[in-house]
Enzyme design. Structure first.
Site, PDB file in Angstrom:
ATOM      1  N   LYS A 237      14.291  23.839 -11.033  1.00  0.00           N
ATOM      2  CA  LYS A 237      14.324  22.326 -10.922  1.00  0.00           C
ATOM      3  C   LYS A 237      15.612  22.008 -10.258  1.00  0.00           C
ATOM      4  O   LYS A 237      16.614  22.177 -10.646  1.00  0.00           O
ATOM      5  CB  LYS A 237      13.820  21.725 -12.268  1.00  0.00           C
ATOM      6  CG  LYS A 237      13.000  20.393 -12.192  1.00  0.00           C
ATOM      7  CD  LYS A 237      11.772  20.593 -11.766  1.00  0.00           C
ATOM      8  CE  LYS A 237      11.109  19.273 -11.490  1.00  0.00           C
ATOM      9  NZ  LYS A 237       9.421  19.243 -11.373  1.00  0.00           N
TER      10      LYS A 237
ATOM     11  N   ASP B 284       8.876  15.965  -6.338  1.00  0.00           N
ATOM     12  CA  ASP B 284       8.493  15.462  -7.870  1.00  0.00           C
ATOM     13  C   ASP B 284       8.875  13.880  -7.852  1.00  0.00           C
ATOM     14  O   ASP B 284       8.454  13.574  -6.685  1.00  0.00           O
ATOM     15  CB  ASP B 284       9.620  16.095  -8.862  1.00  0.00           C
ATOM     16  CG  ASP B 284       9.264  16.035 -10.508  1.00  0.00           C
ATOM     17  OD1 ASP B 284       8.376  16.508 -10.837  1.00  0.00           O
ATOM     18  OD2 ASP B 284       9.872  15.119 -10.932  1.00  0.00           O
TER      19      ASP B 284
HETATM   20  P1  NDP Z   1       5.877   9.838  -7.861  1.00  0.00           P
HETATM   21  O1  NDP Z   1       7.197   9.355  -7.536  1.00  0.00           O
HETATM   22  O2  NDP Z   1       4.810  10.036  -6.787  1.00  0.00           O
HETATM   23  O3  NDP Z   1       5.026   8.913  -9.235  1.00  0.00           O
HETATM   24  C1  NDP Z   1       6.024   8.483 -10.051  1.00  0.00           C
HETATM   25  C2  NDP Z   1       4.874   7.368 -10.838  1.00  0.00           C
HETATM   26  O4  NDP Z   1       5.466   7.308 -11.996  1.00  0.00           O
HETATM   27  C3  NDP Z   1       5.169   6.243 -10.073  1.00  0.00           C
HETATM   28  O5  NDP Z   1       3.971   5.322 -10.181  1.00  0.00           O
HETATM   29  C4  NDP Z   1       6.244   5.469 -10.956  1.00  0.00           C
HETATM   30  O6  NDP Z   1       6.626   4.063 -10.868  1.00  0.00           O
HETATM   31  C5  NDP Z   1       6.032   5.890 -12.389  1.00  0.00           C
HETATM   32  N1  NDP Z   1       7.315   5.946 -13.081  1.00  0.00           N
HETATM   33  C6  NDP Z   1       8.493   6.791 -12.664  1.00  0.00           C
HETATM   34  N2  NDP Z   1       9.371   6.381 -13.747  1.00  0.00           N
HETATM   35  C7  NDP Z   1       8.885   5.725 -14.668  1.00  0.00           C
HETATM   36  C8  NDP Z   1       9.461   5.324 -15.862  1.00  0.00           C
HETATM   37  N3  NDP Z   1      10.585   5.436 -16.591  1.00  0.00           N
HETATM   38  N4  NDP Z   1       8.175   4.378 -16.475  1.00  0.00           N
HETATM   39  C9  NDP Z   1       7.180   3.951 -16.278  1.00  0.00           C
HETATM   40  N5  NDP Z   1       6.588   4.587 -14.992  1.00  0.00           N
HETATM   41  C10 NDP Z   1       7.444   5.545 -14.060  1.00  0.00           C
HETATM   42  O7  NDP Z   1       5.822  11.204  -8.812  1.00  0.00           O
HETATM   43  P2  NDP Z   1       4.760  12.123  -9.168  1.00  0.00           P
HETATM   44  O8  NDP Z   1       3.379  11.525  -9.270  1.00  0.00           O
HETATM   45  O9  NDP Z   1       4.979  13.479  -8.158  1.00  0.00           O
HETATM   46  O10 NDP Z   1       5.009  12.596 -10.497  1.00  0.00           O
HETATM   47  C11 NDP Z   1       4.707  12.149 -11.796  1.00  0.00           C
HETATM   48  C12 NDP Z   1       4.905  12.881 -12.981  1.00  0.00           C
HETATM   49  O11 NDP Z   1       4.294  14.327 -12.614  1.00  0.00           O
HETATM   50  C13 NDP Z   1       6.340  13.400 -13.302  1.00  0.00           C
HETATM   51  O12 NDP Z   1       6.445  13.587 -14.426  1.00  0.00           O
HETATM   52  C14 NDP Z   1       6.489  14.722 -12.595  1.00  0.00           C
HETATM   53  O13 NDP Z   1       7.565  15.496 -12.989  1.00  0.00           O
HETATM   54  C15 NDP Z   1       5.012  15.365 -13.041  1.00  0.00           C
HETATM   55  N6  NDP Z   1       4.549  16.338 -11.760  1.00  0.00           N
HETATM   56  C16 NDP Z   1       4.345  16.247 -10.706  1.00  0.00           C
HETATM   57  C17 NDP Z   1       3.969  17.353  -9.756  1.00  0.00           C
HETATM   58  C18 NDP Z   1       3.976  17.077  -8.349  1.00  0.00           C
HETATM   59  O14 NDP Z   1       3.234  18.048  -7.972  1.00  0.00           O
HETATM   60  N7  NDP Z   1       4.201  15.889  -7.625  1.00  0.00           N
HETATM   61  C19 NDP Z   1       3.634  18.601 -10.391  1.00  0.00           C
HETATM   62  C20 NDP Z   1       3.795  18.650 -12.041  1.00  0.00           C
HETATM   63  C21 NDP Z   1       4.435  17.636 -12.655  1.00  0.00           C
HETATM   64  P3  NDP Z   1       7.660   3.446  -9.946  1.00  0.00           P
HETATM   65  O15 NDP Z   1       7.089   3.673  -8.447  1.00  0.00           O
HETATM   66  O16 NDP Z   1       7.871   1.915 -10.356  1.00  0.00           O
HETATM   67  O17 NDP Z   1       8.796   4.394 -10.205  1.00  0.00           O
END
Ligand code: NDP
Length: 446
Positions: free
Chosen positions: A125, A165
């Site tokens: 990571k 991510d």
């Molecule tokens: P994105 O950046 O596309 O989206 C993240 C989302 O979560 C946004 O809506 C963001 O809001 C919100 N967010 C981030 N930090 C916070 C916080 N501290 N409190 C509240 N909301 C928050 O990321 P992903 O969708 O790719 O990732 C989301 C989760 O899924 C993570 O935990 C990631 O590790 C996990 N994941 C992702 C994978 C992937 O293929 N992308 C694979 C496996 C797991 P804002 O825009 O306001 O920051």
């Protein structure tokens, strides 16, 4: 004192200032006691002590110039955690909260998750404390190029293959891939999540959210339940949340919430396909905030600074970030009759919250199993790149479905074998761990 407890104490002593890493390690270790009773050879070979220590941790300076001509300096890092079953594989996170504790927790989880996919991929990571919010496209490009100016030395199609991510989507992968190619003169599948037409796989953007829902479907089926007609509270509105919502709608579920770090929206009529398409445009193209939804859809309500777990729902799908379901949220979910949780985000449920949900008998799909669809399709992207081939979306989606169904079965079987039938947290930890441990045993003390 047990071997597990002793090993965990050594982790805390060695890196006392890494709370997220400790949490992720303990959540796994506390379930492994029966495995060590059955396999004393793992204890003798100090598998645990080796598993919790990354093979390599790289930290580097990322200098770049903003649009006003000012020099900015961020920190980049990559933790190459474990390569027993394949090249290091795992995403890059760009978020101001990124530090070594967060990257190590994510990397550690990734080892077992990747093992569960049954693909030959190890765990890693990386990321940076860079905040992409409010940056211009050119600033994002300059940052990504500078980040790759160092990272390229450490990665490669059979060495370490990063993906996206939080804060790293198709745009960032494109800029990093371009710079890798420029620096090395090589076109190779060194990053996954690439665009379709230049090495990307169909269904990769959808894979984590779709997989999360396939896993949910399997959990519900084991109790004779279905997604159809269920009210689903989703957090996040990024990559995972968007495609989770899309698949829930396909199965006839009702999506009642989505969120971002500012707060959440509740739509009593449900977020249907056209409203979801509006959110995707808002987030992916306009890069707006979720609160703008209520100006477009007057029936919805916005709750600033809150998470959606107080709403009455049948199913919760945390898809934003770590520790987003805490004690209060878990109590509300139980009180309001939630029957299942499938984790899209990594470690979104705090240990205290998990205890409440588990005691209440809520079906629980842990992240390392439920969100493995993203990395699974990344592995399929690697296969396509290695064979200079491109598969149809039907082929990739059906493989994803098979992999997620298989992961659910592996977790259920392992839980049953260790007398904890139905406990998918225990099952995921044991099934993933044994696969990695056996590979490490075969490869000697390295
Ligand atoms: P994105 O950046 O596309 O989206 C993240 C989302 O979560 C946004 O809506 C963001 O809001 C919100 N967010 C981030 N930090 C916070 C916080 N501290 N409190 C509240 N909301 C928050 O990321 P992903 O969708 O790719 O990732 C989301 C989760 O899924 C993570 O935990 C990631 O590790 C996990 N994941 C992702 C994978 C992937 O293929 N992308 C694979 C496996 C797991 P804002 O825009 O306001 O920051």
């Amino acid at each position: 004192m047990s071997y597990v407890k002793e090993a965990f104490d050594r982790v805390k002593l060695r890196d006392p200032d890494q709370p997220e890493f400790h949490q992720a390690v303990w959540e796994v270790l506390e379930t492994l006691e029966p495995v060590f009773e059955k396999h004393p050879e793992y204890v003798e070979a100090k598998i645990l002590d080796r598993l919790v220590e990354p093979e390599r941790t790289i930290s580097f300076r990322v200098p770049w110039v903003d649009d006003n001509g000012n020099v900015q300096v961020n920190r980049g890092m990559r933790v190459e955690f474990n390569s027993a079953i394949g090249p290091y594989k795992g995403g890059l996170r760009f978020h101001p909260s990124v530090n070594v504790s967060i990257i190590k927790f994510l990397g550690f989880e990734q080892i077992l998750k990747n093992a569960l996919t049954t693909r030959p991929i190890g765990g890693g990571k990386g990321g940076s404390d860079f905040d992409p919010k409010g940056k211009s496209d050119l600033e994002i490009m300059r940052f990504c190029q500078s980040f790759m100016n160092e990272l390229y030395r450490h990665i490669g199609a059979s060495i370490d293959v990063p993906a996206g991510d939080i804060g790293v989507g198709g745009r960032e992968i494109g800029y990093m891939f371009g710079q890798y190619k420029k620096l090395t003169g090589k076109w190779e599948g060194v990053l996954t999540g690439k665009g379709y037409g230049w090495g990307g796989s169909l269904i990769r953007p959808e894979a984590t959210g779709f997989g999360q829902v396939y896993f949910l479907r399997e959990m519900l089926a084991s109790k004779g339940e279905k997604i159809e007609g269920k009210a689903c509270a989703i957090s996040g509105s990024g990559n995972v949340a968007q495609y989770c919502a899309m698949k829930i709608l396909e199965y006839g579920g009702k999506v009642i919430t989505m969120s971002d770090s500012g707060g959440y929206i509740f739509d009593k009529d449900g977020i249907d396909e056209s409203k979801l398409a509006w959110i995707q445009d808002l987030k992916n193209n306009k890069r707006g905030r979720i609160k703008e939804y209520i100006s477009e859809y007057k029936e919805a309500v916005y709750h600033a600074g809150e998470r959606p777990w107080g709403e009455v729902c049948d199913i919760a799908l945390p898809s934003a970030t770590q520790n987003e379901i805490e004690e209060k949220g878990a109590k509300n979910l139980v009180k309001n009759g939630c029957i299942a949780i499938s984790e899209g985000a990594n470690m979104p449920t705090s240990p205290e919250a998990y205890t409440i949900l588990n005691e209440a008998g809520v079906l629980f799909g842990p992240a390392k199993a439920a969100n493995a669809g993203g990395v699974a399709v990344s592995a399929l992207e690697m296969s396509q790149n290695a064979s200079f081939d491109e598969w149809t979306s039907e082929k990739v989606d059906s493989k994803l479905d098979q992999i997620m169904t298989g992961i659910h079965k592996q977790c259920s079987d392992a839980a049953e074998e260790y007398n904890q039938k139905g406990d998918l947290v225990v099952g995921a930890n044991i099934a993933g761990f044994i696969k990695v441990a056996d590979a490490m045993m075969s490869q000697g003390i390295v």
